[in-house]
Design an enzyme around this catalytic site. Structure first.
Site, PDB file in Angstrom:
ATOM      1  N   GLY A   1       0.780  -1.243   0.000  1.00 52.93           N
ATOM      2  CA  GLY A   1       0.000   0.000   0.000  1.00 52.93           C
ATOM      3  C   GLY A   1       0.809   1.290   0.000  1.00 52.93           C
TER       4      GLY A   1
ATOM      5  N   ARG B   1       6.341  -7.662   8.564  1.00 52.08           N
ATOM      6  CA  ARG B   1       6.471  -9.010   9.128  1.00 52.08           C
ATOM      7  C   ARG B   1       6.635 -10.076   8.050  1.00 52.08           C
ATOM      8  NH1 ARG B   1       0.982  -8.572  12.266  1.00 52.08           N
ATOM      9  NH2 ARG B   1       0.638  -7.787  10.165  1.00 52.08           N
TER      10      ARG B   1
ATOM     11  N   SER C   1      -0.594   9.106  10.310  1.00 51.14           N
ATOM     12  CA  SER C   1      -1.867   9.048  11.029  1.00 51.14           C
ATOM     13  C   SER C   1      -2.963   8.794   9.999  1.00 51.14           C
ATOM     14  CB  SER C   1      -2.069  10.356  11.794  1.00 51.14           C
ATOM     15  OG  SER C   1      -3.314  10.401  12.425  1.00 51.14           O
TER      16      SER C   1
ATOM     17  N   TYR D   1      -9.952   2.749  15.992  1.00 51.12           N
ATOM     18  CA  TYR D   1      -8.937   3.189  15.021  1.00 51.12           C
ATOM     19  C   TYR D   1      -8.579   4.665  15.217  1.00 51.12           C
ATOM     20  CZ  TYR D   1      -6.885   4.211  10.426  1.00 51.12           C
ATOM     21  OH  TYR D   1      -6.064   4.624   9.408  1.00 51.12           O
TER      22      TYR D   1
ATOM     23  N   LYS E   1      -4.963   6.754  16.143  1.00 60.07           N
ATOM     24  CA  LYS E   1      -4.351   7.718  15.217  1.00 60.07           C
ATOM     25  C   LYS E   1      -4.259   9.108  15.858  1.00 60.07           C
ATOM     26  CE  LYS E   1      -3.482   5.102  11.643  1.00 60.07           C
ATOM     27  NZ  LYS E   1      -2.100   4.893  11.190  1.00 60.07           N
TER      28      LYS E   1
HETATM   29  N1  LIG Z   1      -5.521   2.970   3.099  1.00 65.13           N
HETATM   30  C1  LIG Z   1      -6.169   3.964   3.687  1.00 65.13           C
HETATM   31  O1  LIG Z   1      -7.310   4.277   3.366  1.00 65.13           O
HETATM   32  C2  LIG Z   1      -5.482   4.759   4.749  1.00 65.13           C
HETATM   33  C3  LIG Z   1      -4.411   4.269   5.458  1.00 65.13           C
HETATM   34  N2  LIG Z   1      -3.828   5.015   6.457  1.00 65.13           N
HETATM   35  C4  LIG Z   1      -2.692   4.505   7.218  1.00 65.13           C
HETATM   36  O2  LIG Z   1      -1.599   4.319   6.347  1.00 65.13           O
HETATM   37  C5  LIG Z   1      -0.824   3.209   6.749  1.00 65.13           C
HETATM   38  C6  LIG Z   1      -0.683   2.221   5.602  1.00 65.13           C
HETATM   39  O3  LIG Z   1      -1.962   1.819   5.219  1.00 65.13           O
HETATM   40  P1  LIG Z   1      -2.195   0.820   3.975  1.00 65.13           P
HETATM   41  O4  LIG Z   1      -1.185   1.092   2.953  1.00 65.13           O
HETATM   42  O5  LIG Z   1      -3.629   0.879   3.665  1.00 65.13           O
HETATM   43  O6  LIG Z   1      -1.894  -0.576   4.711  1.00 65.13           O
HETATM   44  P2  LIG Z   1      -1.677  -2.065   4.169  1.00 65.13           P
HETATM   45  O7  LIG Z   1      -2.533  -2.926   5.040  1.00 65.13           O
HETATM   46  O8  LIG Z   1      -1.837  -2.182   2.722  1.00 65.13           O
HETATM   47  O9  LIG Z   1      -0.159  -2.330   4.586  1.00 65.13           O
HETATM   48  C7  LIG Z   1       0.211  -2.357   5.920  1.00 65.13           C
HETATM   49  C8  LIG Z   1       1.687  -2.565   6.039  1.00 65.13           C
HETATM   50  O10 LIG Z   1       2.077  -2.561   7.412  1.00 65.13           O
HETATM   51  C9  LIG Z   1       2.748  -3.769   7.734  1.00 65.13           C
HETATM   52  N3  LIG Z   1       2.459  -4.131   9.122  1.00 65.13           N
HETATM   53  C10 LIG Z   1       1.247  -4.337   9.671  1.00 65.13           C
HETATM   54  N4  LIG Z   1       1.378  -4.678  10.957  1.00 65.13           N
HETATM   55  C11 LIG Z   1       2.706  -4.698  11.228  1.00 65.13           C
HETATM   56  C12 LIG Z   1       3.480  -4.997  12.378  1.00 65.13           C
HETATM   57  N5  LIG Z   1       2.904  -5.358  13.530  1.00 65.13           N
HETATM   58  N6  LIG Z   1       4.829  -4.909  12.293  1.00 65.13           N
HETATM   59  C13 LIG Z   1       5.411  -4.548  11.137  1.00 65.13           C
HETATM   60  N7  LIG Z   1       4.742  -4.263  10.022  1.00 65.13           N
HETATM   61  C14 LIG Z   1       3.401  -4.343  10.059  1.00 65.13           C
HETATM   62  C15 LIG Z   1       2.211  -4.778   6.714  1.00 65.13           C
HETATM   63  O11 LIG Z   1       3.053  -5.879   6.488  1.00 65.13           O
HETATM   64  P3  LIG Z   1       2.910  -7.266   7.341  1.00 65.13           P
HETATM   65  O12 LIG Z   1       1.451  -7.545   7.508  1.00 65.13           O
HETATM   66  O13 LIG Z   1       3.640  -8.272   6.533  1.00 65.13           O
HETATM   67  O14 LIG Z   1       3.606  -7.007   8.645  1.00 65.13           O
HETATM   68  C16 LIG Z   1       2.152  -3.899   5.476  1.00 65.13           C
HETATM   69  O15 LIG Z   1       3.431  -3.745   4.933  1.00 65.13           O
HETATM   70  C17 LIG Z   1      -1.530   2.645   7.977  1.00 65.13           C
HETATM   71  O16 LIG Z   1      -0.944   3.184   9.143  1.00 65.13           O
HETATM   72  C18 LIG Z   1      -2.945   3.144   7.826  1.00 65.13           C
HETATM   73  O17 LIG Z   1      -3.610   3.262   9.065  1.00 65.13           O
HETATM   74  C19 LIG Z   1      -4.298   6.255   6.756  1.00 65.13           C
HETATM   75  C20 LIG Z   1      -5.348   6.792   6.074  1.00 65.13           C
HETATM   76  C21 LIG Z   1      -6.013   6.081   5.033  1.00 65.13           C
HETATM   77  C1  LIG Z   2     -14.363  21.786   6.512  1.00 62.92           C
HETATM   78  C2  LIG Z   2     -14.022  20.450   6.978  1.00 62.92           C
HETATM   79  C3  LIG Z   2     -14.008  19.414   5.925  1.00 62.92           C
HETATM   80  C4  LIG Z   2     -14.004  18.081   6.513  1.00 62.92           C
HETATM   81  C5  LIG Z   2     -14.019  17.005   5.517  1.00 62.92           C
HETATM   82  C6  LIG Z   2     -14.154  15.703   6.168  1.00 62.92           C
HETATM   83  C7  LIG Z   2     -14.208  14.559   5.217  1.00 62.92           C
HETATM   84  C8  LIG Z   2     -14.282  13.292   6.003  1.00 62.92           C
HETATM   85  C9  LIG Z   2     -13.866  12.108   5.271  1.00 62.92           C
HETATM   86  C10 LIG Z   2     -13.383  11.077   6.219  1.00 62.92           C
HETATM   87  C11 LIG Z   2     -12.531  10.097   5.609  1.00 62.92           C
HETATM   88  C12 LIG Z   2     -12.020   9.111   6.605  1.00 62.92           C
HETATM   89  C13 LIG Z   2     -10.689   8.650   6.222  1.00 62.92           C
HETATM   90  C14 LIG Z   2     -10.231   7.496   7.049  1.00 62.92           C
HETATM   91  C15 LIG Z   2      -9.200   6.755   6.265  1.00 62.92           C
HETATM   92  C16 LIG Z   2      -8.568   5.662   7.010  1.00 62.92           C
HETATM   93  O1  LIG Z   2      -7.745   5.900   7.817  1.00 62.92           O
HETATM   94  C17 LIG Z   2      -8.981   4.255   6.711  1.00 62.92           C
HETATM   95  N1  LIG Z   2      -9.451   4.069   5.410  1.00 62.92           N
HETATM   96  C18 LIG Z   2      -7.810   3.348   6.956  1.00 62.92           C
HETATM   97  O2  LIG Z   2      -7.825   2.181   6.165  1.00 62.92           O
END
Ligand SMILES: NC(=O)C1=CN([C@@H]2O[C@H](COP(=O)(O)OP(=O)(O)OC[C@H]3O[C@@H](n4cnc5c(N)ncnc54)[C@H](OP(=O)(O)O)[C@@H]3O)[C@@H](O)[C@H]2O)C=CC1
Ligand SMILES: CCCCCCCCCCCCCCCC(=O)[C@@H](N)CO
Length: 332
Positions: free
Chosen positions: A43, A64, A173, A187, A191
């Site tokens: 990701g 991991r 975050s 969650y 964050k």
């Molecule tokens: N996708 C979204 O909509 C959003 C994501 N985020 C944040 O961005 C970050 C990445 O998200 P995303 O790309 O969707 O995640 P993915 O689930 O696609 O990837 C997560 C990554 O973290 C690793 N990971 C998970 N747990 C552990 C652990 N205990 N130790 C070491 N590595 C670990 C996984 O590898 P493995 O499992 O092999 O350890 C993998 O590489 C996260 O913190 C997420 O909360 C924030 C906002 C929106």
């Molecule tokens: C004037 C103020 C404007 C405010 C706009 C607010 C819009 C809210 C959208 C909320 C999106 C939530 C994202 C969470 C993503 C996430 O962390 C997970 N998908 C993780 O996998």
């Protein structure tokens, strides 16, 4: 008279620009740098690693699952810049376990790739369910991975950055780390926690020329997001959809740009900008322009947010009515 007012105004703006340049941290180059990305095998983390490699950095991926790490390494390798010194290393480790082992891992990768110049904490996980449907263990698991995982890695890497008297620390975050939403009691809290840590840490490490970047991505199309979608309550899905879905490449690029510039807050899109402005609170400022924007726009954006809030509450109410109607139908 008009000319005098105009001249004073222009001078004022010029002074602000000069001040802005003076307080803004220096932009760093990633050419020849060493960037450690946790969660670098999937990701957003994988895209961050690719982007850092493109910009000339050696990259270490930490996660991991070994097989997924190897796959990601092969992908990152394709994007190396022309820098012959660049290497891509992966290490299998769990950010929630054994701090001493993590310290050792950091030492080993530094021996192989040189001192870490930027640490990107992107390992994380999400889950979404109503408060009472969220098992107690999930609250702990979210804190463990999303919050404490970043604390542990940062704790392991910071001494090296302090010795170098330079460096960057990114904490990933989420927009859900700026506002609470239906379905995110576990969650969101994990964050939000990163924010308290990031603000405090930035104040401590500024004398060492280390900049902290706190990133607030919106919904992003990743394997983690796909997993989260499977069990998301309808309310959460509908509310989140109003924020749109972004591509991980775009999100990663924006986070890396902000990290290189040393900006404290990294957000993306108009919603991201508005949300970061209203929630600026007591956070450190990265430029005078940013402070001016916050001071002048906070009230207006708060006003706009009232309409978003009303819309979200309306969505929750509608879903609630639908559920009630369905259960009435079943029982009659
Ligand atoms: N996708 C979204 O909509 C959003 C994501 N985020 C944040 O961005 C970050 C990445 O998200 P995303 O790309 O969707 O995640 P993915 O689930 O696609 O990837 C997560 C990554 O973290 C690793 N990971 C998970 N747990 C552990 C652990 N205990 N130790 C070491 N590595 C670990 C996984 O590898 P493995 O499992 O092999 O350890 C993998 O590489 C996260 O913190 C997420 O909360 C924030 C906002 C929106
Ligand atoms: C004037 C103020 C404007 C405010 C706009 C607010 C819009 C809210 C959208 C909320 C999106 C939530 C994202 C969470 C993503 C996430 O962390 C997970 N998908 C993780 O996998």
């Amino acid at each position: 008279m008009l000319w005098v007012v105009l001249a004073v105004f222009v001078t004022f703006i010029l002074i602000l620009f000069v001040l802005s340049e003076l307080i803004a941290p220096k932009k760093i180059s990633l050419n020849g740098a060493h960037v450690l990305v946790t969660g670098g095998s999937s990701g957003i983390g994988k895209c961050l690693a690719i982007e850092a490699a493109r910009r000339g950095a050696s990259v270490t991926l930490l996660a991991r699952n070994q097989a997924r790490l190897e796959e990601a390494r092969a992908e990152v390798q394709k994007h190396l810049a022309d820098n012959k010194q660049q290497k891509v290393l992966c290490v299998s480790a769990d950010v929630t376990k054994d701090f001493n082992a993590l310290e050792k891992t950091v030492k080993q990768v530094e021996e192989e790739q040189g001192p870490i110049t930027a640490l990107i904490n992107c390992a994380g996980t999400s889950m979404s369910a109503k408060f009472l449907d969220t098992p107690v263990e999930e609250f702990k698991r979210m804190m463990d991975i999303n919050y404490l995982g970043s604390v542990l890695l940062t704790r392991a890497v910071l001494p090296s950055l302090m010795r170098q008297k330079q460096g960057r620390i990114v904490l990933v975050s989420s927009m859900a780390g700026q506002l609470g939403l239906f379905g995110y009691t576990a969650y969101s809290a994990s964050k939000f926690a990163l924010r308290g840590m990031a603000e405090s840490l930035q104040m401590e490490v500024r004398p060492f020329n280390i900049q902290v970047t706190l990133a607030f991505p919106p919904d992003t199309d990743t394997p983690g997001f796909a997993e989260e979608q499977k069990s998301k309550p309808k309310e959460t899905r509908l509310i989140s959809e109003s924020g749109g879905l972004f591509q991980p490449e775009v999100v990663a690029k924006s986070i890396l740009d902000d990290m290189m510039r040393g900006r404290f807050v990294s957000s993306i899109g108009l919603d991201g900008f508005m949300l970061s402005t209203i929630t600026a609170g007591f956070s450190p400022i990265s430029s005078i322009m940013e402070a001016l924007q916050q001071v002048s726009l906070m009230g207006l954006f708060r006003f706009i947010s009232l309409f978003y809030l009303a819309h979200f509450d309306h969505t929750v109410k509608k879903c609630h009515q639908e559920t009630e109607a369905e259960s009435n139908k079943k029982s009659s």
